[in-house]
Design a protein around this motif. Structure first.
Motif, PDB file in Angstrom:
ATOM      1  N   THR A 231      31.650  48.734  16.643  1.00 20.20           N
ATOM      2  CA  THR A 231      31.080  48.146  15.766  1.00 20.20           C
ATOM      3  C   THR A 231      30.376  47.046  16.037  1.00 20.20           C
ATOM      4  O   THR A 231      29.651  46.419  15.360  1.00 20.20           O
ATOM      5  CB  THR A 231      32.394  47.750  14.875  1.00 20.20           C
ATOM      6  N   ASN A 232      30.388  46.499  17.345  1.00 17.20           N
ATOM      7  CA  ASN A 232      29.493  45.464  17.667  1.00 17.20           C
ATOM      8  C   ASN A 232      28.966  45.636  19.130  1.00 17.20           C
ATOM      9  O   ASN A 232      29.530  46.607  20.007  1.00 17.20           O
ATOM     10  CB  ASN A 232      30.442  44.256  17.793  1.00 17.20           C
TER      11      ASN A 232
ATOM     12  N   ARG B 249      27.668  46.475  13.124  1.00 20.23           N
ATOM     13  CA  ARG B 249      27.239  47.848  12.132  1.00 20.23           C
ATOM     14  C   ARG B 249      28.482  47.470  10.835  1.00 20.23           C
ATOM     15  O   ARG B 249      29.433  47.821  11.114  1.00 20.23           O
ATOM     16  CB  ARG B 249      27.782  49.208  13.029  1.00 20.23           C
ATOM     17  N   VAL B 250      27.523  47.357   9.885  1.00 20.64           N
ATOM     18  CA  VAL B 250      28.307  46.795   8.591  1.00 20.64           C
ATOM     19  C   VAL B 250      28.866  48.148   7.987  1.00 20.64           C
ATOM     20  O   VAL B 250      29.849  48.187   7.455  1.00 20.64           O
ATOM     21  CB  VAL B 250      27.099  46.092   7.576  1.00 20.64           C
ATOM     22  N   GLY B 251      28.051  49.406   7.969  1.00 23.91           N
ATOM     23  CA  GLY B 251      28.638  50.590   7.398  1.00 23.91           C
ATOM     24  C   GLY B 251      27.813  50.780   6.158  1.00 23.91           C
ATOM     25  O   GLY B 251      26.632  50.150   5.788  1.00 23.91           O
ATOM     26  N   PRO B 252      28.098  51.939   5.322  1.00 23.26           N
ATOM     27  CA  PRO B 252      27.324  52.051   4.246  1.00 23.26           C
ATOM     28  C   PRO B 252      27.335  51.226   3.024  1.00 23.26           C
ATOM     29  O   PRO B 252      28.538  50.619   2.730  1.00 23.26           O
ATOM     30  CB  PRO B 252      28.151  53.620   3.879  1.00 23.26           C
ATOM     31  N   ILE B 253      26.404  50.711   2.496  1.00 20.43           N
ATOM     32  CA  ILE B 253      26.140  49.873   1.516  1.00 20.43           C
ATOM     33  C   ILE B 253      25.054  50.609   0.620  1.00 20.43           C
ATOM     34  O   ILE B 253      23.954  50.627   0.709  1.00 20.43           O
ATOM     35  CB  ILE B 253      25.777  48.510   1.835  1.00 20.43           C
ATOM     36  N   ASN B 254      25.509  50.948  -0.789  1.00 21.40           N
ATOM     37  CA  ASN B 254      24.462  51.411  -1.429  1.00 21.40           C
ATOM     38  C   ASN B 254      23.875  52.992  -1.165  1.00 21.40           C
ATOM     39  O   ASN B 254      22.800  53.122  -1.023  1.00 21.40           O
ATOM     40  CB  ASN B 254      23.402  50.460  -2.058  1.00 21.40           C
TER      41      ASN B 254
END
Length: 651
Positions: free
Chosen positions: A349-350, A373-378
Motif C-alpha cells: 500500500t505504500n 494507494r488509497v483504493g477505489p473512490i467513485n
C-alpha cells in the motif's frame, strides 16, 4: 408443544370431542322432550360459538353431527320422529346447511381480521425499523391521520389529535416560514410535494425529517394527501460528518507544506489485472523481457489534482495537471518508477524512496518520493503522491561529507606527523641499503679485475631497495593526499598488513607486540584502501596510547578478521586499562576524548568512514586481559576465491 408439531391431529381430536359433545347435547334435548326447532336452535348457537375455533374444525363437527342426526332419525327407538317425515328431514338439512354457511362466514371474517392485524403489525414494525411514519391529510376537511411512528417522530403521544397547528408548533423557528409556504402551496396547487425541515422536540433536541406526499381525490370528490414522514437525523449527522471529513481532507491536501498530487490509477490497475490473468507473478522479470511496458505503465497513470506546494515545486498551473501523464516526471530516474510499480504489483500500500524528479520546465529536483494507494473512490483507483524537496538537504549532506573528508584528511596528516620517526625509519632502511650496495659495487669495479657478476648483484639490490623506498613514499603520499575516495574490491587483511607497515617502527620503539590473525574464509570488501587503512591505524594508535598512558609493561594488540552473516568483522583488542563505564556511550561523539592532548576526532572519523562503507563500528571492554576491544563490520562484496596469507603472522 405437541399440538404445534401435529396441528392436524390436534384439530381431528377436537373435532371428535366436539361431535361427541353435540351428539350428547342432541340426545339430551330429545330426552327432555324438546321439539326439533328448539333443539336445532340450541345446536345452532353452540355451532356458531364453536366456529371461533376455526373453519376446518367447525365443518368437521357439523358433518359428524349431521350424520348423527340422520342415523338417529332412522333408528329412533321410540319413533318420536318418523323416518318418512320428509318435512323434518328437509328442516334438518336446511339447518345443517345454514350452520355450515354461518361457520364458513365467521371463519372467513376471522381470517381477514387476523390478516389485517398481521399486516398492521408488520407495517408498524417496518415503520419503526425504517424510522418512517405515514400520514393522511384531507385537504378539504383539514383532518390529519398519523401512524404510531409519525407520532413518535413528532415526539407526541398517540392518543393526541394530530393537526397542522401541532406540525407548525414542532417546526424549528428558522424553518417555519418554509414549512408554511410548502403547506399552503400543497393545499392550493394540490400537487405532490417533498419537504425537508427540522423539528424542535419537547426536550429541546433537534430532529431532521423529510416529508413526501402524493395527492388523490376520493369518490366523494374530497382531495387528500397520502404521505410518509422520514426521520433523517442520523443521515444528516452522517452526511455532516462526511462533509467535515471531506473538508478536512481538502484543507490538508491544499495546505500541507508537502507537494501532494492525486493520480488516477484505473488504467494501471486494469493492466495489472490483465497480467495476473495471463499468469504473470514477477513484474520485474516481465519488465526485463518487455522494456517498453515501463513506459506503458507511466502513460497509464495520469494526474487529477495538485496542491499549491506541488504547483510551486513542479510548475504547470492548476489546470495543467488534469489528465497529464507521469512519463515526463520520471525521465531522470525511471528505475525508481520501476521499483514503485513492482511494489504496487506485490500489493503493497505504500512506497518510499529518495530519488530525482523532473519538473514541467525541465529542472531536476532531489525529492523524497512517497506514494499511498488509497483504493477505489467513485469507481476510480486513486493514489496520492507526496514529494518533499530535499535538494537543500542533499546539498547539506554533500557539504557535510566534504567537511568530514577534510577532517579525515587533517587527521591523517596529523597522524603522519606523529609517525614521522616511524616513516623516516622505514625510508631510511632502503636508502641505507642502496648506499651500501652502491659502495660495494664501486669496490668491485675498482678492482684490477672487476667482478661484473657482483656489480650486477649490487645494482639489482639497489633497484629493489629503490622500489621499496618508492612504495613507502607512495603510501605516505596516499595517506596525505586529498583525492576523492575510490571504491574497489579489497582484501581487508591486505589492507591491515599495509597499515602495519606504517606502525612497525612505532610499535617497536614503544615495546608493543602486534598479532595479526586473518580469516582464511574472508571475502573481499568494496572500499577505499586509504580510508580503511586510516581506520586500522587510528584504532591501533589509540590502543598504543591507552596502554602507554596506563603504564602497562607487556603491551599486546591483536587484530583479527572473521566472516559472519555476509559481513566481515575486524576487531582490534589490547590489554590496556579497558573502557570506563561512564565513557562507553560517548566514545564516538565528536570532540569527546579521554586523552590529555586528544582532539576527539579520531573515533568519529572512523565511524564516518565505516558507515559510509555500509558498516558499523562499536567498542566494548572485552579485549585481551579485559582490555578494550574495538570492532567494525563491512559487507562482503565478493566471496573468498583463495585463502589469504598464513594465520597468526606476527608483524
Amino acid at each position: 408443544m405437541e399440538h404445534r408439531k401435529h396441528p392436524l391431529l390436534t384439530q381431528a381430536a377436537l373435532s371428535v370431542l366436539g361431535s361427541v359433545g353435540l351428539s350428547l347435547l342432541s340426545f339430551g334435548c330429545f330426552l327432555l322432550g324438546l321439539n326439533f326447532t328448539t333443539s336445532a336452535f340450541a345446536l345452532l348457537i353452540v355451532i356458531v360459538l364453536l366456529s371461533r375455533l376455526g373453519t376446518f374444525l367447525t365443518s368437521a363437527i357439523c358433518s359428524v353431527v349431521a350424520v348423527g342426526w340422520l342415523v338417529f332419525l332412522f333408528v329412533d327407538p321410540v319413533n318420536s320422529f318418523a323416518a318418512s317425515n320428509l318435512q323434518d328431514i328437509v328442516a334438518l338439512a336446511a339447518f345443517l346447511v345454514t350452520s355450515l354457511v354461518i361457520a364458513n362466514l365467521v371463519g372467513q371474517l376471522r381470517r381477514e381480521d387476523v390478516l389485517r392485524r398481521n399486516q398492521a403489525a408488520y407495517l408498524a414494525e417496518a415503520q419503526k425499523l425504517s424510522h418512517t411514519g405515514s400520514f393522511g391529510w384531507n385537504v378539504t376537511s383539514g383532518e390529519l391521520f398519523w401512524s404510531d411512528e409519525t407520532f413518535r417522530i413528532f415526539d407526541l403521544e398517540s392518543t393526541s389529535s394530530p393537526s397542522l397547528d401541532i406540525v407548525l408548533k414542532r417546526t424549528h423557528p428558522d424553518d417555519l416560514n418554509a414549512v408554511r409556504e410548502a403547506l399552503d402551496r400543497a393545499a392550493n396547487d394540490r400537487k405532490d410535494f417533498s419537504q425537508e425541515h427540522r423539528l424542535v422536540l419537547s426536550d429541546g433536541s433537534i430532529r431532521h425529517i423529510r416529508v413526501v406526499a402524493r395527492g388523490s381525490s376520493e369518490d366523494r370528490g374530497q382531495f387528500q394527501f397520502i404521505g410518509a414522514v422520514m426521520d433523517i437525523t442520523a443521515q444528516k449527522k452522517a452526511h455532516t460528518e462526511l462533509e467535515r471529513s471531506e473538508q478536512r481532507y481538502r484543507h490538508l491536501f491544499s495546505r500541507m507544506p508537502i507537494a501532494l498530487r492525486q493520480i488516477d490509477a484505473s488504467r494501471l490497475v486494469a493492466l495489472f489485472r490483465q497480467l495476473r490473468a495471463e499468469g504473470i507473478r514477477d513484474l520485474g522479470s516481465y519488465f526485463d523481457s518487455h522494456p517498453d511496458f515501463l513506459r506503458t505503465c507511466m502513460d497509464a497513470l495520469s494526474f487529477q489534482e495538485a496542491n499549491e506546494r506541488a504547483i510551486q515545486m513542479f510548475g504547470g498551473g492548476v489546470d495543467g495537471y488534469v489528465g497529464r501523464s507521469m512519463s515526463d516526471t520520471w525521465k531522470e530516474r525511471p528505475d525508481t518508477f520501476r521499483r514503485a510499480m513492482e511494489s504496487r504489483f506485490r500489493g503493497e500500500t505504500n512506497f518510499e524512496e529518495e530519488t530525482k524528479m523532473v519538473t514541467w520546465d525541465g529542472r531536476i529536483v532531489d525529492v523524497l518520493f512517497t506514494t499511498a494507494r488509497v483504493g477505489p473512490i467513485n469507481d476510480l483507483e486513486i493514489s496520492l503522491v507526496a514529494t518533499i524537496d530535499i535538494s537543500q538537504r542533499v546539498r547539506t549532506q554533500e557539504r557535510l561529507r566534504q567537511v568530514q573528508a577534510e577532517f579525515a584528511h587533517a587527521a591523517r596528516v596529523s597522524m603522519l606527523g606523529e609517525l614521522t620517526a616511524s616513516i623516516a625509519h622505514e625510508v631510511n632502511q632502503p636508502l641505507a641499503a642502496i648506499a651500501t650496495n652502491a659502495a660495494a659495487g664501486l669496490r668491485w669495479l675498482n678492482r684490477p679485475m672487476p667482478d661484473m657478476a657482483e656489480v650486477r648483484s649490487a645494482i639489482e639490490n639497489m633497484a629493489a631497495d629503490t622500489r621499496r623506498a618508492a612504495n613507502i613514499v607512495a603510501r605516505v603520499h596516499g595517506m596525505a593526499s586529498r583525492k576523492a575516495p575510490e571504491r574497489a574490491p579489497l582484501s581487508l587483511d591486505d589492507v591491515i598488513r599495509e597499515a602495519l607497515l606504517f606502525l612497525r617502527h612505532e610499535m617497536e620503539s614503544r615495546g608493543v607486540t602486534i598479532l595479526h590473525q586473518p580469516d582464511a574464509e574472508a571475502g573481499l570488501v568494496l572500499g577505499d584502501r586509504t580510508q580503511l587503512q586510516q581506520v586500522i591505524v587510528n584504532l591501533a594508535i589509540n590502543a598504543v596510547q591507552a596502554m602507554t598512558q596506563a603504564g602497562r609493561g607487556d603491551r599486546r594488540i591483536v587484530i583479527g578478521t572473521a566472516a559472519q552473516n555476509g559481513a566481515l568483522c575486524c576487531s582490534v583488542e589490547d590489554n590496556g586499562p579497558g573502557i570506563a563505564a561512564e565513557h562507553a556511550g560517548r566514545l564516538f561523539e565528536t570532540f569527546f576524548t579521554t586523552k590529555e592532548s586528544g582532539m576527539g576526532m579520531g573515533l568519529p572519523i572512523c565511524r564516518s568512514i565505516v558507515e559510509s562503507h555500509g558498516g558499523r563500528i562499536d567498542a566494548e571492554g572485552l579485549g585481551v586481559d579485559r582490555g578494550a576491544r574495538f570492532w567494525f563490520t563491512l559487507p562482503i562484496s565478493t566471496p573468498a576465491s583463495s585463502p589469504p596469507f598464513g594465520r597468526d603472522a606476527e608483524a
